[in-house]
Design a protein around this motif. Structure first.
Motif, PDB file in Angstrom:
ATOM      1  N   GLU A   1      17.060 -12.280   3.155  1.00  0.00           N
ATOM      2  CA  GLU A   1      17.345 -11.140   2.271  1.00  0.00           C
ATOM      3  C   GLU A   1      17.303 -11.557   0.802  1.00  0.00           C
ATOM      4  O   GLU A   1      16.740 -10.858  -0.042  1.00  0.00           O
ATOM      5  CB  GLU A   1      18.688 -10.509   2.611  1.00  0.00           C
ATOM      6  CG  GLU A   1      18.979  -9.264   1.805  1.00  0.00           C
ATOM      7  CD  GLU A   1      20.222  -8.528   2.262  1.00  0.00           C
ATOM      8  OE1 GLU A   1      20.532  -7.506   1.623  1.00  0.00           O
ATOM      9  OE2 GLU A   1      20.869  -8.936   3.234  1.00  0.00           O
ATOM     10  N   ASP A   2      17.878 -12.714   0.491  1.00  0.00           N
ATOM     11  CA  ASP A   2      17.890 -13.199  -0.888  1.00  0.00           C
ATOM     12  C   ASP A   2      16.535 -13.747  -1.334  1.00  0.00           C
ATOM     13  O   ASP A   2      16.345 -14.039  -2.510  1.00  0.00           O
ATOM     14  CB  ASP A   2      18.959 -14.278  -1.070  1.00  0.00           C
ATOM     15  CG  ASP A   2      20.372 -13.727  -0.950  1.00  0.00           C
ATOM     16  OD1 ASP A   2      20.559 -12.507  -1.145  1.00  0.00           O
ATOM     17  OD2 ASP A   2      21.285 -14.513  -0.651  1.00  0.00           O
ATOM     18  N   ASP A   3      15.612 -13.898  -0.397  1.00  0.00           N
ATOM     19  CA  ASP A   3      14.275 -14.405  -0.715  1.00  0.00           C
ATOM     20  C   ASP A   3      13.280 -13.283  -0.968  1.00  0.00           C
ATOM     21  O   ASP A   3      12.101 -13.543  -1.242  1.00  0.00           O
ATOM     22  CB  ASP A   3      13.765 -15.299   0.424  1.00  0.00           C
ATOM     23  CG  ASP A   3      14.628 -16.533   0.583  1.00  0.00           C
ATOM     24  OD1 ASP A   3      14.738 -17.297  -0.387  1.00  0.00           O
ATOM     25  OD2 ASP A   3      15.210 -16.713   1.674  1.00  0.00           O
ATOM     26  N   LEU A   4      13.734 -12.049  -0.871  1.00  0.00           N
ATOM     27  CA  LEU A   4      12.864 -10.894  -1.093  1.00  0.00           C
ATOM     28  C   LEU A   4      12.950 -10.422  -2.534  1.00  0.00           C
ATOM     29  O   LEU A   4      14.017 -10.470  -3.159  1.00  0.00           O
ATOM     30  CB  LEU A   4      13.267  -9.738  -0.166  1.00  0.00           C
ATOM     31  CG  LEU A   4      13.001  -9.955   1.309  1.00  0.00           C
ATOM     32  CD1 LEU A   4      13.688  -8.869   2.127  1.00  0.00           C
ATOM     33  CD2 LEU A   4      11.503  -9.979   1.589  1.00  0.00           C
ATOM     34  N   THR A   5      11.841  -9.960  -3.028  1.00  0.00           N
ATOM     35  CA  THR A   5      11.818  -9.316  -4.337  1.00  0.00           C
ATOM     36  C   THR A   5      11.286  -7.901  -4.145  1.00  0.00           C
ATOM     37  O   THR A   5      10.423  -7.671  -3.296  1.00  0.00           O
ATOM     38  CB  THR A   5      10.980 -10.129  -5.354  1.00  0.00           C
ATOM     39  OG1 THR A   5      11.149  -9.572  -6.651  1.00  0.00           O
ATOM     40  CG2 THR A   5       9.524 -10.174  -4.981  1.00  0.00           C
ATOM     41  N   LEU A   6      11.827  -6.984  -4.885  1.00  0.00           N
ATOM     42  CA  LEU A   6      11.520  -5.564  -4.745  1.00  0.00           C
ATOM     43  C   LEU A   6      10.571  -5.115  -5.843  1.00  0.00           C
ATOM     44  O   LEU A   6      10.757  -5.450  -7.018  1.00  0.00           O
ATOM     45  CB  LEU A   6      12.811  -4.748  -4.830  1.00  0.00           C
ATOM     46  CG  LEU A   6      12.683  -3.233  -4.857  1.00  0.00           C
ATOM     47  CD1 LEU A   6      12.113  -2.708  -3.546  1.00  0.00           C
ATOM     48  CD2 LEU A   6      14.031  -2.603  -5.152  1.00  0.00           C
ATOM     49  N   TYR A   7       9.560  -4.352  -5.451  1.00  0.00           N
ATOM     50  CA  TYR A   7       8.645  -3.736  -6.401  1.00  0.00           C
ATOM     51  C   TYR A   7       8.595  -2.241  -6.095  1.00  0.00           C
ATOM     52  O   TYR A   7       8.418  -1.849  -4.938  1.00  0.00           O
ATOM     53  CB  TYR A   7       7.250  -4.352  -6.270  1.00  0.00           C
ATOM     54  CG  TYR A   7       6.227  -3.695  -7.151  1.00  0.00           C
ATOM     55  CD1 TYR A   7       6.317  -3.785  -8.542  1.00  0.00           C
ATOM     56  CD2 TYR A   7       5.188  -2.970  -6.606  1.00  0.00           C
ATOM     57  CE1 TYR A   7       5.382  -3.177  -9.358  1.00  0.00           C
ATOM     58  CE2 TYR A   7       4.239  -2.357  -7.415  1.00  0.00           C
ATOM     59  CZ  TYR A   7       4.342  -2.462  -8.792  1.00  0.00           C
ATOM     60  OH  TYR A   7       3.415  -1.859  -9.592  1.00  0.00           O
ATOM     61  N   VAL A   8       8.796  -1.431  -7.113  1.00  0.00           N
ATOM     62  CA  VAL A   8       8.650   0.018  -6.981  1.00  0.00           C
ATOM     63  C   VAL A   8       7.765   0.514  -8.119  1.00  0.00           C
ATOM     64  O   VAL A   8       7.708  -0.095  -9.183  1.00  0.00           O
ATOM     65  CB  VAL A   8      10.008   0.760  -6.992  1.00  0.00           C
ATOM     66  CG1 VAL A   8      10.839   0.399  -5.777  1.00  0.00           C
ATOM     67  CG2 VAL A   8      10.784   0.470  -8.256  1.00  0.00           C
ATOM     68  N   PHE A   9       7.054   1.594  -7.875  1.00  0.00           N
ATOM     69  CA  PHE A   9       6.194   2.166  -8.907  1.00  0.00           C
ATOM     70  C   PHE A   9       6.059   3.659  -8.675  1.00  0.00           C
ATOM     71  O   PHE A   9       6.562   4.192  -7.687  1.00  0.00           O
ATOM     72  CB  PHE A   9       4.821   1.467  -8.926  1.00  0.00           C
ATOM     73  CG  PHE A   9       3.958   1.742  -7.727  1.00  0.00           C
ATOM     74  CD1 PHE A   9       2.949   2.687  -7.780  1.00  0.00           C
ATOM     75  CD2 PHE A   9       4.154   1.044  -6.539  1.00  0.00           C
ATOM     76  CE1 PHE A   9       2.158   2.931  -6.674  1.00  0.00           C
ATOM     77  CE2 PHE A   9       3.365   1.279  -5.435  1.00  0.00           C
ATOM     78  CZ  PHE A   9       2.363   2.227  -5.491  1.00  0.00           C
ATOM     79  N   ASN A  10       5.398   4.319  -9.582  1.00  0.00           N
ATOM     80  CA  ASN A  10       5.086   5.737  -9.503  1.00  0.00           C
ATOM     81  C   ASN A  10       6.354   6.541  -9.239  1.00  0.00           C
ATOM     82  O   ASN A  10       7.223   6.594 -10.104  1.00  0.00           O
ATOM     83  CB  ASN A  10       4.003   5.984  -8.450  1.00  0.00           C
ATOM     84  CG  ASN A  10       3.370   7.360  -8.555  1.00  0.00           C
ATOM     85  OD1 ASN A  10       3.597   8.081  -9.513  1.00  0.00           O
ATOM     86  ND2 ASN A  10       2.589   7.729  -7.571  1.00  0.00           N
ATOM     87  N   THR A  11       6.501   7.160  -8.083  1.00  0.00           N
ATOM     88  CA  THR A  11       7.664   8.000  -7.798  1.00  0.00           C
ATOM     89  C   THR A  11       8.913   7.188  -7.480  1.00  0.00           C
ATOM     90  O   THR A  11       9.993   7.736  -7.380  1.00  0.00           O
ATOM     91  CB  THR A  11       7.379   8.933  -6.611  1.00  0.00           C
ATOM     92  OG1 THR A  11       7.141   8.122  -5.452  1.00  0.00           O
ATOM     93  CG2 THR A  11       6.181   9.830  -6.881  1.00  0.00           C
TER      94      THR A  11
END
Length: 133
Positions: free
Chosen positions: A55-65
């Motif tokens: 879980e701590d090794d994940l990075t989150l990317y969000v875009f657009n909506t």
């Protein structure tokens, strides 16, 4: 029929289990992110997905909506899964079939694929050209 599969990112920092029915359709999309990283998901309901490590090794990317969460291992860059937060079925996990450790090439070759035109927001239609996806 649901079967439990195990998966991981390339470096092994992120591991998960998912109960999937690989006789059901998977998806290939031509939207900007799926086309660029060749994401090939099968759908899992939230109760059928379990993140085991990383879980701590994940990075989150969000875009657009900013409705969908694109999660990547911050070490090797692999996208094992994503979370769709506003889909016709509600919240769902898109499990990257290429990250399953215990699925055979033969099983992968039989998984039905639905092609969707996310680039033009025509989610119920296949794009004109799709074999490259």
């Amino acid at each position: 029929m649901l079967k439990t599969y195990h998966g991981s990112c390339h470096c092994g920092a992120v591991t998960f289990e998912a109960d999937l029915d690989l006789t059901q359709t998977s998806y290939r999309c031509n939207c900007s992110i799926c086309r660029r990283n060749r994401f090939w998901p099968a759908v899992a309901k939230p109760e059928n997905f379990r993140l085991l490590t990383g879980e701590d090794d994940l990075t989150l990317y969000v875009f657009n909506t900013k409705k969908n969460h694109h999660l990547f291992c911050k070490h090797c860059g692999v996208r094992c899964f994503g979370i769709g937060n506003e889909t016709p079925m509600g919240t769902m996990y898109g499990v990257n079939l290429g990250c399953l450790d215990d699925v055979t090439d033969e099983e992968l070759s039989r998984i039905p694929i639905t092609y969707v035109d996310g680039r033009d927001d025509r989610w119920q239609s296949a794009p004109e050209f799709f074999t490259h996806l």
